[in-house]
Design a protein around this motif. Sequence first.
Motif, PDB file in Angstrom:
ATOM      1  N   ASP A   1     -45.919  54.671  98.554  1.00 12.68           N
ATOM      2  CA  ASP A   1     -46.366  53.800  98.501  1.00 12.68           C
ATOM      3  C   ASP A   1     -45.556  53.287  97.142  1.00 12.68           C
ATOM      4  O   ASP A   1     -45.974  53.599  95.934  1.00 12.68           O
ATOM      5  N   TYR A   2     -45.040  52.210  97.177  1.00 14.77           N
ATOM      6  CA  TYR A   2     -44.194  51.537  95.656  1.00 14.77           C
ATOM      7  C   TYR A   2     -45.107  50.761  95.166  1.00 14.77           C
ATOM      8  O   TYR A   2     -44.794  50.975  93.991  1.00 14.77           O
ATOM      9  N   ARG A   3     -46.277  50.305  95.099  1.00  9.04           N
ATOM     10  CA  ARG A   3     -47.550  49.417  94.686  1.00  9.04           C
ATOM     11  C   ARG A   3     -49.054  49.826  94.131  1.00  9.04           C
ATOM     12  O   ARG A   3     -49.647  49.595  93.399  1.00  9.04           O
ATOM     13  N   ALA A   4     -49.180  52.000  95.091  1.00 10.04           N
ATOM     14  CA  ALA A   4     -50.144  52.474  94.371  1.00 10.04           C
ATOM     15  C   ALA A   4     -49.981  53.313  93.075  1.00 10.04           C
ATOM     16  O   ALA A   4     -48.930  54.122  93.932  1.00 10.04           O
ATOM     17  N   VAL A   5     -51.170  53.296  92.504  1.00 13.62           N
ATOM     18  CA  VAL A   5     -50.335  54.843  91.724  1.00 13.62           C
ATOM     19  C   VAL A   5     -50.790  55.258  92.113  1.00 13.62           C
ATOM     20  O   VAL A   5     -52.199  55.846  92.875  1.00 13.62           O
TER      21      VAL A   5
ATOM     22  N   GLN B   1     -54.476  52.337  88.859  1.00 12.70           N
ATOM     23  CA  GLN B   1     -54.495  51.292  89.393  1.00 12.70           C
ATOM     24  C   GLN B   1     -54.450  50.357  87.465  1.00 12.70           C
ATOM     25  O   GLN B   1     -53.413  49.902  86.857  1.00 12.70           O
ATOM     26  N   GLY B   2     -55.723  50.556  87.180  1.00 10.42           N
ATOM     27  CA  GLY B   2     -56.042  50.015  86.128  1.00 10.42           C
ATOM     28  C   GLY B   2     -55.492  50.903  84.630  1.00 10.42           C
ATOM     29  O   GLY B   2     -55.417  50.042  83.541  1.00 10.42           O
ATOM     30  N   ASP B   3     -55.156  52.183  84.716  1.00  6.70           N
ATOM     31  CA  ASP B   3     -54.454  53.086  83.454  1.00  6.70           C
ATOM     32  C   ASP B   3     -52.825  52.316  83.506  1.00  6.70           C
ATOM     33  O   ASP B   3     -52.546  52.640  82.768  1.00  6.70           O
ATOM     34  N   VAL B   4     -52.210  51.725  84.680  1.00  5.16           N
ATOM     35  CA  VAL B   4     -50.931  51.317  84.440  1.00  5.16           C
ATOM     36  C   VAL B   4     -51.168  49.695  83.332  1.00  5.16           C
ATOM     37  O   VAL B   4     -50.554  49.937  82.633  1.00  5.16           O
ATOM     38  N   GLN B   5     -52.229  48.704  83.680  1.00  4.78           N
ATOM     39  CA  GLN B   5     -52.524  47.911  82.913  1.00  4.78           C
ATOM     40  C   GLN B   5     -52.646  48.232  81.260  1.00  4.78           C
ATOM     41  O   GLN B   5     -52.224  47.696  79.745  1.00  4.78           O
TER      42      GLN B   5
ATOM     43  N   MET C   1     -40.185  51.217  83.895  1.00  3.14           N
ATOM     44  CA  MET C   1     -40.768  51.923  85.678  1.00  3.14           C
ATOM     45  C   MET C   1     -38.840  52.641  86.149  1.00  3.14           C
ATOM     46  O   MET C   1     -38.670  52.652  86.070  1.00  3.14           O
ATOM     47  N   ASP C   2     -39.424  53.545  86.713  1.00  5.93           N
ATOM     48  CA  ASP C   2     -38.326  54.687  87.354  1.00  5.93           C
ATOM     49  C   ASP C   2     -38.462  53.879  88.584  1.00  5.93           C
ATOM     50  O   ASP C   2     -39.614  54.403  89.298  1.00  5.93           O
TER      51      ASP C   2
ATOM     52  N   ARG D   1     -40.756  43.075  91.825  1.00  5.07           N
ATOM     53  CA  ARG D   1     -41.387  41.310  91.220  1.00  5.07           C
ATOM     54  C   ARG D   1     -43.038  42.275  91.291  1.00  5.07           C
ATOM     55  O   ARG D   1     -43.629  41.873  89.702  1.00  5.07           O
ATOM     56  N   TYR D   2     -42.898  42.516  92.118  1.00  2.00           N
ATOM     57  CA  TYR D   2     -44.509  43.218  91.767  1.00  2.00           C
ATOM     58  C   TYR D   2     -44.915  43.673  90.291  1.00  2.00           C
ATOM     59  O   TYR D   2     -45.898  43.417  89.494  1.00  2.00           O
ATOM     60  N   TRP D   3     -43.827  44.438  90.006  1.00  2.00           N
ATOM     61  CA  TRP D   3     -44.180  45.156  88.401  1.00  2.00           C
ATOM     62  C   TRP D   3     -43.462  44.364  87.833  1.00  2.00           C
ATOM     63  O   TRP D   3     -44.280  44.435  86.230  1.00  2.00           O
ATOM     64  N   LEU D   4     -42.818  43.646  87.757  1.00  2.00           N
ATOM     65  CA  LEU D   4     -42.670  43.035  86.857  1.00  2.00           C
ATOM     66  C   LEU D   4     -43.987  42.176  86.230  1.00  2.00           C
ATOM     67  O   LEU D   4     -43.826  41.175  85.316  1.00  2.00           O
ATOM     68  N   ASP D   5     -44.384  41.320  87.667  1.00  2.00           N
ATOM     69  CA  ASP D   5     -45.897  40.303  87.286  1.00  2.00           C
ATOM     70  C   ASP D   5     -46.765  41.033  86.098  1.00  2.00           C
ATOM     71  O   ASP D   5     -47.449  40.499  85.229  1.00  2.00           O
ATOM     72  N   LEU D   6     -46.626  42.382  86.674  1.00  2.00           N
ATOM     73  CA  LEU D   6     -47.769  43.372  86.048  1.00  2.00           C
ATOM     74  C   LEU D   6     -47.045  43.448  84.465  1.00  2.00           C
ATOM     75  O   LEU D   6     -48.334  43.921  83.489  1.00  2.00           O
ATOM     76  N   GLY D   7     -46.342  42.969  83.767  1.00  2.00           N
ATOM     77  CA  GLY D   7     -45.797  43.683  82.772  1.00  2.00           C
ATOM     78  C   GLY D   7     -45.038  44.460  83.030  1.00  2.00           C
ATOM     79  O   GLY D   7     -44.408  44.514  80.922  1.00  2.00           O
ATOM     80  N   ALA D   8     -44.010  45.391  83.621  1.00  2.00           N
ATOM     81  CA  ALA D   8     -43.270  45.865  83.243  1.00  2.00           C
ATOM     82  C   ALA D   8     -41.492  45.491  82.646  1.00  2.00           C
ATOM     83  O   ALA D   8     -41.619  44.370  82.852  1.00  2.00           O
ATOM     84  N   ASP D   9     -40.687  46.110  81.584  1.00  2.00           N
ATOM     85  CA  ASP D   9     -40.031  45.463  81.094  1.00  2.00           C
ATOM     86  C   ASP D   9     -39.286  45.504  81.854  1.00  2.00           C
ATOM     87  O   ASP D   9     -37.438  45.394  81.031  1.00  2.00           O
ATOM     88  N   GLY D  10     -38.842  46.698  82.567  1.00  2.50           N
ATOM     89  CA  GLY D  10     -37.943  46.711  83.630  1.00  2.50           C
ATOM     90  C   GLY D  10     -37.460  47.966  84.148  1.00  2.50           C
ATOM     91  O   GLY D  10     -39.214  48.925  84.258  1.00  2.50           O
TER      92      GLY D  10
END
Length: 545
Positions: free
Chosen positions: A69-73, A80-84, A99-100, A189-198
């Motif tokens: 699952d690409y979107r779930a920790v 999930q909140g730990d990522v933010q 992120m890898d 796009r999901y992870w970029l929206d969440l704040g990943a820098d690349g």
Amino acid sequence: MTTHAAWWQGATIYQIYPRSFLDTTGNGVGDLPGITRKLDYIAALGVDAIWISPFVQSPMKDYGYDVSDYRAVDPLFGQQGDVQVLFDEAHRRGLRVLMDQVLSHTSDQHPWFRESRGSRDNPKADWYVWADAAPDGGPPNNWLSVFGGASWQWSPWRSQYYLHNFLREQPDLNFHNPEVQEAVLDVCRYWLDLGADGFRLDVCAFYFHDTELRDNPPEPETPRGAHFQFNPYSYQRHVHDIGQPENLGFLERLRALTDEYEDRVLLGEMHQENYAQLHREYTAPGRLHLAYGYDLLGAEQRDPAVIRRSAEKLGYSDTDGWPCWAMDNHDFTRTPTRCGWEDNPDASVMALVALTCLRGAACLYQGSELALPEATLDYEDLQDPYGREFWPAYAGRDGARTPMPWTADHPNGDFSHEAPWLPVPPAHLRLSVATQDAQPGSPLNRIRRFLAWRRDEPALRHGAMRMHDGPEGVLTFTRDDGANPVFCAINLSPGGACVTPGHAISGGALEGHGFGCHADETGIHLPAWGAWFGRPPNSVAGAVR
């Protein structure tokens, strides 16, 4: 859009293997809160960004590189909140977070694959690479898996083979299907929206395959060295299963997506096959920002000739793409062991100094700042499927993945208060963070001081590079940003050397460097494993402390 002097061009990126960084829950596995807890330590190293190996949901057959699952920790690593929280706390300290992203394949437990294998006519039937058997019932061609054996697995669900370049539990996505491209772009796009820098893009040369499924030709040169001979994968030229021209079009789409956001970066992992050519193609304008290969990661030497040859293959000019240099990561034997430097931390420090001064970014793998050697593990302790497959000819990658030793007074190095997923070797406890923190001349403190100085030298981050000839064992070059050029002389040998740069160099050492470097009318005098930096013709920089 990024400017010419973008942050990533000369960035130092600290790679974190989350399973082995810090366990805060007592399950013996590192986690996201553990990374957040150590952000002050990471920031104090003088790095610009962190790259975190996969932490999304996975059955862990390949320890996160098999995504379900690409979107779930994954619960092993937190919520999930730990990522933010991690993103926010890293940004507060001026650290970017990469992120890898493992886009070439998924786990066989991913819902996409479960649907795809169900029939030949379901909505995702063509989302993976399926092929009929050869007339004799065998695989459709001779392609081999990196992890051993054929790269095709029979599925009785469809009475067809599916492609897997790695474990059979890691089926390859079919990037020739436009729906697959859209799906993975949505993930990014999901992870970029969440704040990943690349993203660090895992095996990004593997996305597309030859649709004609033509056999790979044999490798005309016999693989050299035991590291290659144990694996039949090295006996083919991988001209049809990886590095296909269609890769470039997808990377342009991914770059266009990241360019919609400010200051985001794509760091690609290049395969060894045609590395220099792939690097030039993949880092051309509008594609990857950065890319790294295995030239130095797999090298058993770090002499100036090897480094210079690698740099020359990738180019120095503004029209050349930007490399990312690395001497260690989670897939390769640690440098002190690979190069025979286990009793010589000066050599490990100076090799890192050299790589971080070359044109391009540099990756610093967790534990490299401590000059950790490779851990030797018993077969019973191995977790890596690659190592278990090829034991005893190859012990796998676990020796570079053991937990970080934070202190010496705990059997697990204060990584976890329970038995860790891999043991912490006694040799690593003696090199712990706490131990080295108290020693001014330790690898940890020397690297901290050097990277802090390097951060304030624009030429070493963004400047052009020109190599010079020097005495044997010494790497010499100039980095020039048009304002404050820096002449670099780095001795990667156990003997002293004198460098005569051929133009005026003046200046002295930074206070407290302790290496005895100096410049006079006869040249620049370097001790064994020493480095000197100066501004031509009449300014002062200094020596590594």
